[in-house]
Design a protein around this motif. Structure first.
Motif, PDB file in Angstrom:
ATOM      1  N   LYS A 200       0.836  -1.206   0.000  1.00 12.52           N
ATOM      2  CA  LYS A 200       0.000   0.000   0.000  1.00 12.52           C
ATOM      3  C   LYS A 200       0.870   1.255   0.000  1.00 12.52           C
ATOM      4  O   LYS A 200       0.538   2.251  -0.660  1.00 12.52           O
ATOM      5  CB  LYS A 200      -0.928  -0.008   1.213  1.00 12.52           C
ATOM      6  N   ILE A 201       1.965   1.196   0.724  1.00 16.61           N
ATOM      7  CA  ILE A 201       2.900   2.327   0.733  1.00 16.61           C
ATOM      8  C   ILE A 201       3.482   2.524  -0.661  1.00 16.61           C
ATOM      9  O   ILE A 201       3.547   3.647  -1.180  1.00 16.61           O
ATOM     10  CB  ILE A 201       4.033   2.080   1.760  1.00 16.61           C
ATOM     11  N   TYR A 202       3.869   1.422  -1.274  1.00 12.27           N
ATOM     12  CA  TYR A 202       4.438   1.489  -2.623  1.00 12.27           C
ATOM     13  C   TYR A 202       3.427   2.062  -3.622  1.00 12.27           C
ATOM     14  O   TYR A 202       3.774   2.909  -4.456  1.00 12.27           O
ATOM     15  CB  TYR A 202       4.882   0.097  -3.068  1.00 12.27           C
ATOM     16  N   ALA A 203       2.194   1.608  -3.538  1.00  8.70           N
ATOM     17  CA  ALA A 203       1.166   2.083  -4.461  1.00  8.70           C
ATOM     18  C   ALA A 203       0.972   3.593  -4.337  1.00  8.70           C
ATOM     19  O   ALA A 203       0.797   4.297  -5.351  1.00  8.70           O
ATOM     20  CB  ALA A 203      -0.153   1.358  -4.197  1.00  8.70           C
ATOM     21  N   LEU A 211       0.071  12.534   0.605  1.00 12.62           N
ATOM     22  CA  LEU A 211      -0.790  12.383   1.776  1.00 12.62           C
ATOM     23  C   LEU A 211      -1.195  10.925   1.984  1.00 12.62           C
ATOM     24  O   LEU A 211      -1.216  10.431   3.118  1.00 12.62           O
ATOM     25  CB  LEU A 211      -2.030  13.263   1.635  1.00 12.62           C
ATOM     26  N   LEU A 212      -1.485  10.227   0.887  1.00 16.26           N
ATOM     27  CA  LEU A 212      -1.832   8.813   0.990  1.00 16.26           C
ATOM     28  C   LEU A 212      -0.620   7.997   1.439  1.00 16.26           C
ATOM     29  O   LEU A 212      -0.750   7.073   2.248  1.00 16.26           O
ATOM     30  CB  LEU A 212      -2.346   8.297  -0.359  1.00 16.26           C
ATOM     31  N   ALA A 213       0.552   8.370   0.940  1.00 18.38           N
ATOM     32  CA  ALA A 213       1.781   7.667   1.329  1.00 18.38           C
ATOM     33  C   ALA A 213       2.063   7.846   2.817  1.00 18.38           C
ATOM     34  O   ALA A 213       2.432   6.901   3.522  1.00 18.38           O
ATOM     35  CB  ALA A 213       2.962   8.181   0.504  1.00 18.38           C
ATOM     36  N   ARG A 218       2.100   5.576   8.306  1.00 20.95           N
ATOM     37  CA  ARG A 218       1.716   5.667   9.717  1.00 20.95           C
ATOM     38  C   ARG A 218       0.797   4.519  10.124  1.00 20.95           C
ATOM     39  O   ARG A 218       0.913   3.998  11.236  1.00 20.95           O
ATOM     40  CB  ARG A 218       1.068   7.020   9.994  1.00 20.95           C
ATOM     41  N   MET A 219      -0.095   4.110   9.239  1.00 20.07           N
ATOM     42  CA  MET A 219      -0.968   2.975   9.541  1.00 20.07           C
ATOM     43  C   MET A 219      -0.148   1.683   9.658  1.00 20.07           C
ATOM     44  O   MET A 219      -0.436   0.841  10.507  1.00 20.07           O
ATOM     45  CB  MET A 219      -2.049   2.843   8.472  1.00 20.07           C
ATOM     46  N   HIS A 220       0.858   1.553   8.807  1.00 24.41           N
ATOM     47  CA  HIS A 220       1.729   0.374   8.859  1.00 24.41           C
ATOM     48  C   HIS A 220       2.467   0.297  10.193  1.00 24.41           C
ATOM     49  O   HIS A 220       2.505  -0.763  10.837  1.00 24.41           O
ATOM     50  CB  HIS A 220       2.733   0.432   7.706  1.00 24.41           C
ATOM     51  N   LEU A 221       3.034   1.404  10.635  1.00 27.95           N
ATOM     52  CA  LEU A 221       3.792   1.408  11.884  1.00 27.95           C
ATOM     53  C   LEU A 221       2.876   1.205  13.094  1.00 27.95           C
ATOM     54  O   LEU A 221       3.255   0.533  14.061  1.00 27.95           O
ATOM     55  CB  LEU A 221       4.585   2.706  12.006  1.00 27.95           C
ATOM     56  N   GLU A 222       1.672   1.773  13.043  1.00 31.72           N
ATOM     57  CA  GLU A 222       0.711   1.560  14.131  1.00 31.72           C
ATOM     58  C   GLU A 222       0.271   0.102  14.179  1.00 31.72           C
ATOM     59  O   GLU A 222       0.166  -0.492  15.263  1.00 31.72           O
ATOM     60  CB  GLU A 222      -0.500   2.470  13.931  1.00 31.72           C
ATOM     61  N   ALA A 223       0.040  -0.496  13.006  1.00 34.15           N
ATOM     62  CA  ALA A 223      -0.351  -1.910  12.952  1.00 34.15           C
ATOM     63  C   ALA A 223       0.766  -2.803  13.469  1.00 34.15           C
ATOM     64  O   ALA A 223       0.509  -3.787  14.173  1.00 34.15           O
ATOM     65  CB  ALA A 223      -0.726  -2.297  11.529  1.00 34.15           C
ATOM     66  N   SER A 224       2.011  -2.455  13.144  1.00 33.75           N
ATOM     67  CA  SER A 224       3.151  -3.232  13.630  1.00 33.75           C
ATOM     68  C   SER A 224       3.220  -3.182  15.151  1.00 33.75           C
ATOM     69  O   SER A 224       3.448  -4.198  15.813  1.00 33.75           O
ATOM     70  CB  SER A 224       4.454  -2.687  13.029  1.00 33.75           C
ATOM     71  N   LYS A 225       3.016  -1.998  15.696  1.00 37.19           N
ATOM     72  CA  LYS A 225       3.029  -1.843  17.159  1.00 37.19           C
ATOM     73  C   LYS A 225       1.949  -2.690  17.804  1.00 37.19           C
ATOM     74  O   LYS A 225       2.183  -3.374  18.810  1.00 37.19           O
ATOM     75  CB  LYS A 225       2.843  -0.375  17.530  1.00 37.19           C
ATOM     76  N   GLN A 226       0.774  -2.680  17.227  1.00 38.48           N
ATOM     77  CA  GLN A 226      -0.329  -3.462  17.782  1.00 38.48           C
ATOM     78  C   GLN A 226      -0.064  -4.959  17.692  1.00 38.48           C
ATOM     79  O   GLN A 226      -0.383  -5.704  18.620  1.00 38.48           O
ATOM     80  CB  GLN A 226      -1.629  -3.112  17.056  1.00 38.48           C
ATOM     81  N   ARG A 227       0.546  -5.391  16.603  1.00 38.67           N
ATOM     82  CA  ARG A 227       0.857  -6.825  16.471  1.00 38.67           C
ATOM     83  C   ARG A 227       1.848  -7.262  17.534  1.00 38.67           C
ATOM     84  O   ARG A 227       1.782  -8.382  18.029  1.00 38.67           O
ATOM     85  CB  ARG A 227       1.403  -7.118  15.073  1.00 38.67           C
TER      86      ARG A 227
END
Length: 238
Positions: A200-203, A211-213, A218-227
């Motif tokens: 998704k980041i690449y896209a 803004l989408l990037a 940020r969503m990727h890093l937040e998801a990683s933290k939650q995992r």
């Protein structure tokens, strides 16, 4: 007389929480061989968040004060190991704080990178993602490729200081605390989720949508933290 005052390292939150648990153990609240209370109960008792408590429990495991038994719980060790430099000390930066810092820094770096993205850099990122997919498909962890992906983007920002900060923050994943957390909570499934987030980041970068990037990073890093810090397996054990 006062020349050494400034050299004292501040106690990280997880160290303070670990100290509280050690004190409870020492005072007999949790005898050797006993099982610690459930994670929610212990967090309420100490007045801390569950993710912060989890960091403290991992630090206590590294120090040898407790033993995490998969599917059973966390137990006070009968004879805690005495490891100089570990017992009661820092075993790395807080994962929670690292991820917060990465979201701020990498969220800014990717905006700068997107504004000056080149086809050559996109080709490098595409090759990285293809290699990451192939490695994960064989059941292996792709931490080196993960690191490369984030550094390519940071370097594309054109700011060498920012790129160095991203590199240093990422390399905290090799600290004892983060490495232990990775060992317990990284799986083939979590790596596949991370890869999907990278796509998704690449896209967004390919579309030159800054803004989408930024949102995707940020969503990727937040998801990683939650995992790592809020996953159910650990909760079920404690």
């Amino acid at each position: 007389m006062n020349e050494h005052i400034g050299s004292v390292e501040p106690r990280r939150l997880y160290q303070q929480i670990a100290d509280q648990v050690r004190l409870l153990i020492r005072d007999g609240h949790f005898p050797a061989g006993s099982r610690l209370p459930a994670e929610r109960e212990l967090a309420q008792q100490l007045g801390v968040s569950r993710p912060s408590l989890r960091e403290a429990l991992i630090a206590l495991e590294i120090a040898g004060n407790v033993e995490i038994r998969m599917g059973s719980g966390i137990y006070v060790t009968v004879e805690p190991e005495n490891r100089p430099g570990v017992q009661g000390g820092s075993v790395g930066e807080s994962v929670l704080e690292i991820m917060q810092a990465r979201a701020l820094v990498e969220g800014s770096a990717i905006v700068m990178a997107c504004s000056q993205m080149t086809s050559e850099t996109l080709e490098r990122l595409r090759a990285n993602l293809d290699a990451m997919h192939a490695l994960i498909a064989t059941g292996r962890k792709a931490i080196d490729l993960d690191r490369q992906f984030h550094l390519i983007i940071a370097e594309q920002s054109g700011n060498s200081v920012m790129a160095r900060i991203v590199r240093d923050l990422f390399d905290e994943r090799y600290s004892p605390l983060t490495a232990q957390i990775r060992t317990r909570f990284e799986t083939g499934d979590t790596w596949m989720l991370a890869l999907a987030e990278h796509e998704k980041i690449y896209a967004a970068l390919e579309a030159r949508d800054s803004l989408l990037a930024q949102a995707a990073m940020r969503m990727h890093l937040e998801a990683s933290k939650q995992r790592w810090m809020e996953s159910e397996p650990m909760r079920a054990q404690v």
